[in-house]
Design an enzyme around this catalytic site. Structure first.
Site, PDB file in Angstrom:
ATOM      1  N   ASN A 190     -61.448-109.687 -42.664  1.00  0.00           N
ATOM      2  CA  ASN A 190     -60.921-108.776 -41.647  1.00  0.00           C
ATOM      3  C   ASN A 190     -60.554-107.399 -42.193  1.00  0.00           C
ATOM      4  O   ASN A 190     -60.491-106.438 -41.452  1.00  0.00           O
ATOM      5  CB  ASN A 190     -59.701-109.387 -40.946  1.00  0.00           C
ATOM      6  CG  ASN A 190     -58.701-109.977 -41.901  1.00  0.00           C
ATOM      7  OD1 ASN A 190     -59.049-110.809 -42.739  1.00  0.00           O
ATOM      8  ND2 ASN A 190     -57.471-109.568 -41.811  1.00  0.00           N
ATOM      9  N   GLN A 237     -63.676-113.040 -37.477  1.00  0.00           N
ATOM     10  CA  GLN A 237     -64.239-111.684 -37.534  1.00  0.00           C
ATOM     11  C   GLN A 237     -65.769-111.678 -37.484  1.00  0.00           C
ATOM     12  O   GLN A 237     -66.369-110.665 -37.124  1.00  0.00           O
ATOM     13  CB  GLN A 237     -63.785-110.972 -38.816  1.00  0.00           C
ATOM     14  CG  GLN A 237     -62.308-110.654 -38.849  1.00  0.00           C
ATOM     15  CD  GLN A 237     -61.901-109.496 -37.944  1.00  0.00           C
ATOM     16  OE1 GLN A 237     -62.732-108.673 -37.551  1.00  0.00           O
ATOM     17  NE2 GLN A 237     -60.629-109.424 -37.611  1.00  0.00           N
ATOM     18  N   CYS A 257     -54.389-106.445 -39.354  1.00  0.00           N
ATOM     19  CA  CYS A 257     -53.954-107.040 -38.092  1.00  0.00           C
ATOM     20  C   CYS A 257     -52.494-107.434 -38.157  1.00  0.00           C
ATOM     21  O   CYS A 257     -51.929-107.907 -37.191  1.00  0.00           O
ATOM     22  CB  CYS A 257     -54.790-108.199 -37.592  1.00  0.00           C
ATOM     23  SG  CYS A 257     -55.963-108.891 -38.650  1.00  0.00           S
ATOM     24  N   THR A 277     -55.150-118.246 -35.005  1.00  0.00           N
ATOM     25  CA  THR A 277     -54.033-118.690 -35.858  1.00  0.00           C
ATOM     26  C   THR A 277     -53.773-120.181 -35.653  1.00  0.00           C
ATOM     27  O   THR A 277     -53.615-120.941 -36.619  1.00  0.00           O
ATOM     28  CB  THR A 277     -52.754-117.885 -35.497  1.00  0.00           C
ATOM     29  OG1 THR A 277     -53.006-116.508 -35.758  1.00  0.00           O
ATOM     30  CG2 THR A 277     -51.555-118.353 -36.292  1.00  0.00           C
ATOM     31  N   THR A 325     -52.259-127.884 -20.780  1.00  0.00           N
ATOM     32  CA  THR A 325     -53.194-127.579 -19.693  1.00  0.00           C
ATOM     33  C   THR A 325     -54.104-126.456 -20.169  1.00  0.00           C
ATOM     34  O   THR A 325     -53.625-125.441 -20.670  1.00  0.00           O
ATOM     35  CB  THR A 325     -52.403-127.149 -18.438  1.00  0.00           C
ATOM     36  OG1 THR A 325     -51.539-128.230 -18.084  1.00  0.00           O
ATOM     37  CG2 THR A 325     -53.326-126.812 -17.283  1.00  0.00           C
TER      38      THR A 325
HETATM   39  C1  LIG Z   1     -59.911-113.464 -39.990  1.00  0.00           C
HETATM   40  C2  LIG Z   1     -58.881-113.728 -38.968  1.00  0.00           C
HETATM   41  N1  LIG Z   1     -58.391-114.960 -38.831  1.00  0.00           N
HETATM   42  C3  LIG Z   1     -57.465-115.253 -37.924  1.00  0.00           C
HETATM   43  C4  LIG Z   1     -56.964-114.302 -37.084  1.00  0.00           C
HETATM   44  C5  LIG Z   1     -55.899-114.668 -36.102  1.00  0.00           C
HETATM   45  O1  LIG Z   1     -56.447-114.827 -34.830  1.00  0.00           O
HETATM   46  P1  LIG Z   1     -55.497-114.751 -33.526  1.00  0.00           P
HETATM   47  O2  LIG Z   1     -55.132-113.336 -33.359  1.00  0.00           O
HETATM   48  O3  LIG Z   1     -56.400-115.268 -32.423  1.00  0.00           O
HETATM   49  O4  LIG Z   1     -54.359-115.644 -33.773  1.00  0.00           O
HETATM   50  C6  LIG Z   1     -57.454-112.976 -37.183  1.00  0.00           C
HETATM   51  C7  LIG Z   1     -56.980-111.883 -36.327  1.00  0.00           C
HETATM   52  O5  LIG Z   1     -55.879-111.437 -36.294  1.00  0.00           O
HETATM   53  C8  LIG Z   1     -58.430-112.692 -38.156  1.00  0.00           C
HETATM   54  O6  LIG Z   1     -58.897-111.469 -38.318  1.00  0.00           O
END
Ligand SMILES: Cc1ncc(COP(=O)(O)O)c(C=O)c1O
Length: 390
Positions: free
Chosen positions: A161, A189, A331, A81, A247
């Site tokens: 995803n 993904q 997600c 993210t 850090t």
């Molecule tokens: C395609 C995709 N991008 C971004 C993310 C976000 O990643 P994170 O959970 O490391 O913030 C996810 C997973 O949730 C994802 O499936």
């Protein structure tokens, strides 16, 4: 439905690996020393600090190499993210004065891209959201037509995803190069599941994370092609080549690199085989449809519409049998909004509500797939009998 169905927890089969994966034992073992005896701050000059620095740079090298990048083109972040927000916001603000305010993305991005774009629209960005066809592929002609002299960047998710569609990065990269616009892909993904080569695919930015590949949560990376000006999101002590102060999370980063190092071609083959078995088995159930493509699909993704029965009900009963699945926006399924991805591929409200995603991992077994198919058949049969809509 019999009551014992609700309490039948004899097995635990985790089929929500697109949400997150278990951390591989080898990864945990690689991380442990960096919490205990090798706990230094990688910016410290003493021996313990330099030991952490060495591990950090070795990890950076492993990740860079895995996508054909140079070591100093990898910036570690706290998540996928963050990396996605960084590329869009950092590049937009770095170009605020040169009239390049147009971003092209797709309707099937992860929420962190879509919501970053929405926020950038409040800051003066113009955003084009490309359509996809009924399998989730973008139309390269629509992409070409959307590029204007103001276009700054094209950001297209690599492996989706929710429905597993793998976009053709090479062709998109060619177009972006010809038209002189930056190209970013969110590869959270697809990383280690399908090839990423920043040079062959003309990529300027790539988002990666660890927790989808049996690494730890809270660790990501952004590939930034050398020479591209980008403004940091986090200002501070100048870590990560001055682009991401904080850090460094050395244990997490070491774990991330280990998860990349242990990823194998044979794991992909194993997942493809089980994915196909599960898809074929489910599609034998009457009135089911695959969401997403048969080919060019992530090796671990299965997403099926069960027509006229609630996906949430299927998910609930699967859970009662110890089988974890997901519905909706996967997600982020705390959102009650119907999946924007299924909507974009033309699924109706009813179809979206009766869709379930099952995502496997290298640890999924043939026996587990047999069991899931047996249970799914039972659950769907029961729910169909109970459903007023036939
Ligand atoms: C395609 C995709 N991008 C971004 C993310 C976000 O990643 P994170 O959970 O490391 O913030 C996810 C997973 O949730 C994802 O499936």
């Amino acid at each position: 439905m019999e009551v014992n169905m609700l309490f039948n927890k004899q097995k635990s089969i985790y089929l929500d690996n697109a949400a997150t994966t278990s951390v591989d034992k080898e990864v945990v073992e690689a991380m442990i020393p960096y919490f205990s005896e090798k706990y230094g701050n990688a910016s410290s000059q003493h021996l313990i600090g330099q030991e952490a620095k060495r591990a950090l740079e070795e990890s950076r090298e492993i990740i860079a190499k895995s996508i054909g990048a140079k070591r100093d083109e990898i910036i570690f972040t706290g998540s996928g993210t963050e990396a996605n927000n960084f590329v869009l916001k950092g590049l937009f603000f770095a170009n605020k004065d040169n009239k390049k305010n147009h971003i092209i993305t797709t309707k099937i991005e992860h929420d962190c891209i879509l919501n970053a774009c929405k926020w950038l629209e409040t800051q003066g960005a113009k955003v084009t959201y490309l359509n996809v066809n009924n399998e989730g592929f973008i139309d390269l002609n629509e992409l070409k037509k959307s590029i204007t002299p103001e276009t700054l960047i094209v950001s297209v998710i690599h492996g989706n995803n929710e429905i597993g569609t793998i976009q053709d990065l090479k062709e998109i990269g060619k177009i972006c190069k010809e038209r002189g616009v930056h190209f970013h892909t969110d590869a959270c993904q697809s990383y280690t599941k399908t090839d990423i080569d920043v040079n062959k695919q003309n990529l300027d930015f790539v988002t990666l994370n660890a927790h989808k590949i049996h690494g730890p949560k809270g660790v990501g990376a952004l590939f930034i092609r050398k020479g591209i000006k980008i403004i940091p999101l986090l200002h501070g002590g100048g870590h990560e080549f001055g682009l991401r102060s904080s850090t460094e999370n050395v244990p997490g980063i070491v774990g991330f690199a280990k998860s990349v190092r242990i990823a194998k071609e044979s794991n992909i083959k194993h997942m493809e085989k089980l994915r196909d078995k599960l898809i074929e088995g489910i599609l034998k159930i009457p009135n089911t449809q695959l969401n997403g493509p048969r080919d060019k699909r992530l090796c671990n993704n299965i997403n099926v519409c069960f027509n006229n029965i609630e996906g949430e009900a299927i998910g609930g009963f699967l859970d009662s049998y110890g089988i974890s699945s997901s519905t909706g926006s996967a997600c982020s399924s705390h959102s009650l909004e119907p999946s924007h991805v299924l909507k974009a591929i033309g699924r109706t409200h009813v179809q979206i509500n009766s869709s379930v995603r099952l995502s496997i991992s290298k640890f999924t077994t043939d026996e587990e797939i047999d069991y899931v198919l047996e249970i799914l058949n039972k659950i769907v049969d029961k729910l169909r009998k109970m459903s007023p809509i036939k």
